[in-house]
Motif scaffolding. Sequence first.
Motif, PDB file in Angstrom:
ATOM      1  N   SER A   1      26.471   6.686 -15.944  1.00 65.78           N
ATOM      2  CA  SER A   1      26.360   6.444 -14.346  1.00 65.78           C
ATOM      3  C   SER A   1      26.065   7.859 -13.874  1.00 65.78           C
ATOM      4  CB  SER A   1      27.276   5.864 -14.096  1.00 65.78           C
ATOM      5  OG  SER A   1      27.756   4.399 -14.366  1.00 65.78           O
ATOM      6  N   ASP A   2      26.663   8.863 -14.269  1.00 65.15           N
ATOM      7  CA  ASP A   2      26.671  10.237 -13.778  1.00 65.15           C
ATOM      8  C   ASP A   2      25.149  10.707 -14.123  1.00 65.15           C
ATOM      9  OD1 ASP A   2      28.831  10.104 -12.516  1.00 65.15           O
ATOM     10  OD2 ASP A   2      30.094  11.179 -14.020  1.00 65.15           O
ATOM     11  N   ALA A   3      24.758  10.454 -15.312  1.00 63.53           N
ATOM     12  CA  ALA A   3      23.568  11.024 -15.847  1.00 63.53           C
ATOM     13  C   ALA A   3      22.447  10.464 -15.340  1.00 63.53           C
ATOM     14  CB  ALA A   3      23.336  10.859 -17.443  1.00 63.53           C
ATOM     15  N   LEU A   4      22.252   9.160 -15.050  1.00 61.18           N
ATOM     16  CA  LEU A   4      21.248   8.573 -14.508  1.00 61.18           C
ATOM     17  C   LEU A   4      21.273   8.316 -13.014  1.00 61.18           C
ATOM     18  CD1 LEU A   4      20.904   5.600 -16.776  1.00 61.18           C
ATOM     19  CD2 LEU A   4      19.560   7.797 -16.921  1.00 61.18           C
ATOM     20  N   GLY A   5      22.392   9.019 -12.128  1.00 62.56           N
ATOM     21  CA  GLY A   5      22.365   9.106 -10.792  1.00 62.56           C
ATOM     22  C   GLY A   5      22.277   7.876 -10.065  1.00 62.56           C
ATOM     23  N   ASN A   6      21.471   7.489  -9.093  1.00 62.51           N
ATOM     24  CA  ASN A   6      21.471   6.457  -8.181  1.00 62.51           C
ATOM     25  C   ASN A   6      20.228   5.618  -8.844  1.00 62.51           C
ATOM     26  OD1 ASN A   6      19.359   8.059  -7.504  1.00 62.51           O
ATOM     27  ND2 ASN A   6      19.782   7.890  -5.094  1.00 62.51           N
TER      28      ASN A   6
ATOM     29  N   VAL B   1      20.202   3.425 -11.248  1.00 61.55           N
ATOM     30  CA  VAL B   1      20.987   2.026 -11.769  1.00 61.55           C
ATOM     31  C   VAL B   1      22.159   2.009 -11.055  1.00 61.55           C
ATOM     32  CG1 VAL B   1      19.425   1.851 -13.801  1.00 61.55           C
ATOM     33  CG2 VAL B   1      21.767   3.033 -13.811  1.00 61.55           C
ATOM     34  N   THR B   2      22.691   0.801 -10.919  1.00 60.45           N
ATOM     35  CA  THR B   2      24.010   0.572 -10.308  1.00 60.45           C
ATOM     36  C   THR B   2      25.223   0.933 -11.430  1.00 60.45           C
ATOM     37  OG1 THR B   2      23.343  -1.092  -8.835  1.00 60.45           O
ATOM     38  CG2 THR B   2      25.684  -1.032  -9.225  1.00 60.45           C
ATOM     39  N   PHE B   3      24.966   0.347 -12.635  1.00 59.97           N
ATOM     40  CA  PHE B   3      25.823   0.544 -13.751  1.00 59.97           C
ATOM     41  C   PHE B   3      25.194   0.424 -15.018  1.00 59.97           C
ATOM     42  CE2 PHE B   3      26.848  -3.438 -12.688  1.00 59.97           C
ATOM     43  CZ  PHE B   3      26.893  -4.488 -13.865  1.00 59.97           C
ATOM     44  N   THR B   4      25.826   0.936 -16.149  1.00 57.41           N
ATOM     45  CA  THR B   4      25.010   0.666 -17.534  1.00 57.41           C
ATOM     46  C   THR B   4      26.237  -0.145 -18.494  1.00 57.41           C
ATOM     47  OG1 THR B   4      25.886   2.824 -18.407  1.00 57.41           O
ATOM     48  CG2 THR B   4      23.792   2.591 -17.080  1.00 57.41           C
ATOM     49  N   ASP B   5      25.565  -0.510 -19.665  1.00 56.20           N
ATOM     50  CA  ASP B   5      26.350  -1.252 -20.700  1.00 56.20           C
ATOM     51  C   ASP B   5      25.771  -0.496 -21.858  1.00 56.20           C
ATOM     52  OD1 ASP B   5      28.238  -2.456 -22.264  1.00 56.20           O
ATOM     53  OD2 ASP B   5      27.158  -4.318 -22.117  1.00 56.20           O
ATOM     54  N   PRO B   6      26.438   0.401 -22.653  1.00 63.01           N
ATOM     55  CA  PRO B   6      27.707   0.961 -22.507  1.00 63.01           C
ATOM     56  C   PRO B   6      27.933   1.972 -21.339  1.00 63.01           C
ATOM     57  CG  PRO B   6      27.122   1.917 -24.388  1.00 63.01           C
ATOM     58  CD  PRO B   6      25.868   0.995 -24.054  1.00 63.01           C
ATOM     59  N   SER B   7      28.997   2.297 -20.748  1.00 61.71           N
ATOM     60  CA  SER B   7      29.051   2.991 -19.592  1.00 61.71           C
ATOM     61  C   SER B   7      29.011   4.457 -19.946  1.00 61.71           C
ATOM     62  CB  SER B   7      30.331   2.807 -18.903  1.00 61.71           C
ATOM     63  OG  SER B   7      31.334   3.134 -19.590  1.00 61.71           O
ATOM     64  N   SER B   8      29.114   4.815 -21.298  1.00 66.17           N
ATOM     65  CA  SER B   8      28.737   6.307 -21.785  1.00 66.17           C
ATOM     66  C   SER B   8      28.578   6.380 -23.279  1.00 66.17           C
ATOM     67  CB  SER B   8      30.255   6.832 -21.593  1.00 66.17           C
ATOM     68  OG  SER B   8      31.427   6.256 -22.576  1.00 66.17           O
ATOM     69  N   VAL B   9      28.113   7.286 -23.624  1.00 65.26           N
ATOM     70  CA  VAL B   9      27.666   7.746 -25.230  1.00 65.26           C
ATOM     71  C   VAL B   9      28.391   8.777 -25.856  1.00 65.26           C
ATOM     72  CG1 VAL B   9      25.668   6.140 -24.711  1.00 65.26           C
ATOM     73  CG2 VAL B   9      25.594   8.559 -24.351  1.00 65.26           C
ATOM     74  N   SER B  10      28.412   8.744 -27.002  1.00 61.48           N
ATOM     75  CA  SER B  10      29.144   9.808 -27.673  1.00 61.48           C
ATOM     76  C   SER B  10      27.827  10.909 -28.221  1.00 61.48           C
ATOM     77  CB  SER B  10      30.141   9.621 -28.596  1.00 61.48           C
ATOM     78  OG  SER B  10      30.539  10.682 -29.234  1.00 61.48           O
ATOM     79  N   VAL B  11      27.772  12.037 -27.906  1.00 61.76           N
ATOM     80  CA  VAL B  11      26.779  12.859 -28.606  1.00 61.76           C
ATOM     81  C   VAL B  11      27.293  14.034 -29.465  1.00 61.76           C
ATOM     82  CG1 VAL B  11      24.841  14.194 -27.879  1.00 61.76           C
ATOM     83  CG2 VAL B  11      25.337  12.317 -26.485  1.00 61.76           C
ATOM     84  N   THR B  12      26.684  13.808 -30.521  1.00 64.45           N
ATOM     85  CA  THR B  12      27.013  15.150 -31.554  1.00 64.45           C
ATOM     86  C   THR B  12      26.036  16.051 -31.284  1.00 64.45           C
ATOM     87  OG1 THR B  12      28.022  13.741 -33.100  1.00 64.45           O
ATOM     88  CG2 THR B  12      27.330  15.980 -33.961  1.00 64.45           C
ATOM     89  N   ILE B  13      26.518  17.636 -31.245  1.00 69.53           N
ATOM     90  CA  ILE B  13      25.578  18.874 -30.781  1.00 69.53           C
ATOM     91  C   ILE B  13      25.664  19.510 -32.225  1.00 69.53           C
ATOM     92  CG2 ILE B  13      25.356  20.876 -29.429  1.00 69.53           C
ATOM     93  CD1 ILE B  13      26.918  19.312 -27.273  1.00 69.53           C
ATOM     94  N   ASN B  14      24.564  19.902 -32.773  1.00 70.41           N
ATOM     95  CA  ASN B  14      24.394  20.693 -34.157  1.00 70.41           C
ATOM     96  C   ASN B  14      23.552  21.907 -33.635  1.00 70.41           C
ATOM     97  OD1 ASN B  14      25.775  18.978 -35.704  1.00 70.41           O
ATOM     98  ND2 ASN B  14      24.120  17.669 -36.061  1.00 70.41           N
ATOM     99  N   GLN B  15      23.934  22.954 -33.951  1.00 71.53           N
ATOM    100  CA  GLN B  15      23.395  24.272 -33.735  1.00 71.53           C
ATOM    101  C   GLN B  15      22.308  24.518 -34.703  1.00 71.53           C
ATOM    102  OE1 GLN B  15      25.742  27.659 -32.605  1.00 71.53           O
ATOM    103  NE2 GLN B  15      24.374  29.157 -33.033  1.00 71.53           N
ATOM    104  N   THR B  16      21.225  25.000 -34.222  1.00 70.61           N
ATOM    105  CA  THR B  16      19.942  25.514 -34.998  1.00 70.61           C
ATOM    106  C   THR B  16      19.647  26.743 -34.365  1.00 70.61           C
ATOM    107  OG1 THR B  16      19.216  23.475 -35.376  1.00 70.61           O
ATOM    108  CG2 THR B  16      17.558  24.962 -35.776  1.00 70.61           C
ATOM    109  N   SER B  17      19.624  28.087 -35.624  1.00 66.83           N
ATOM    110  CA  SER B  17      19.245  29.415 -35.129  1.00 66.83           C
ATOM    111  C   SER B  17      17.837  29.338 -34.672  1.00 66.83           C
ATOM    112  CB  SER B  17      19.776  30.451 -36.175  1.00 66.83           C
ATOM    113  OG  SER B  17      18.671  30.335 -37.168  1.00 66.83           O
ATOM    114  N   SER B  18      17.407  30.255 -33.713  1.00 65.72           N
ATOM    115  CA  SER B  18      16.071  30.416 -33.332  1.00 65.72           C
ATOM    116  C   SER B  18      15.236  31.163 -34.437  1.00 65.72           C
ATOM    117  CB  SER B  18      16.353  31.796 -32.186  1.00 65.72           C
ATOM    118  OG  SER B  18      16.873  32.683 -32.375  1.00 65.72           O
TER     119      SER B  18
END
Length: 371
Positions: free
Chosen positions: A295-300, A302-319
Amino acid sequence: MKKIINSNYFYAFLSLCCALWLFFFVSTPGAGSTRDTNQSNTSTVTKKATFSVPLQLQADVDKYYITGYPEKVKVTVEGPSALVTATRNTQNFNLYLNLRDLSIGQHRVQIRENGLNSELTYSIKPKYVTVNIQRRETKKFAVDIDYNKESLATGYETGTTEVSPETVTVTGAASEINKINKVVVKPILPKGIKSTFDQEVLVQALDKNGKTVNVTLDPQTVHVKIPISIQSKQVSINLKQKGNTSDNSFTLESDVKNIRVYGTKSQIDAIDDSVDVPVDVSDASDGDKKTIDLSDALGNKVTFTDPSSVSVTINQTSSNTLSSTTGNPTSGTTSSDSSSSSKSSSSDSTDSDNDSSSSSTNSTNDNNDSE
């Protein structure tokens, strides 16, 4: 003594005494007459009672519409207790207004009674009423619906409303019928309602100022159904990194690939089949996990989403690795690239020397031919 007992005078005297005794026994109240006495006393006790009685009209109600009179009036009766009790319980009498000989307009009329026992005294309150007699008129009106849409929960909208029956019959004085601007129902929707409203609602006849008109409605209530729902759509999500990442780059992964978004029709129509979900990696490290509120990510959007949140894994890649993989020319050269350059330069130098030697040989040959 025997002569006295056997004489006729003695028996006559005895008979007289018995007759006198019987007379006094019968005339004197005893235990056997107690109930009769009580009943006699009860019937002579007076009592007063006040109760409400319907007021009837004696008039041509099919032709005239009459207003101003109360439906019930109070009557106070007084008299023998048993008679008052019976009158109150049975109400076997009438209170009425005789309007048969009255013309159109207002009249002050006395309330009369019919059928009260003559042993009772009575008083009626009120004794007089003012009635308004008008010509009777009947018309049909369509029923409108007026409700507060702000009562709906955020993002919810109403569909096509239904009223059953769609019209009502209105009866009243012709002058009152002419005042009617609309016949309406005003359902009161609960605050934050999310489901269909389906109830019986009172019908009102209103003038142009929104005031109730004095008429009779048939039926007095109608069935109102207001569909209430919210639009939705399934879309895919694109995870986009944001924030200062210095010299590092990240890959973003989530088990959730698609979500369902909810909102008004205009919101859903404006949403594409995929939506971007920004992920802040400014303070992230390799292997971090973040929960992103959609809801925060999409702002106004939409009214709400299903699911309301998602889990994201962050993997680092060197430049550097990323540059080497993509062949970025600005990322610098590797050692193998330097060796190849050296070999190429050496080969170029040898070729140059060979060219010089050949040139010298050709020059010597030319001199010999000259001699």
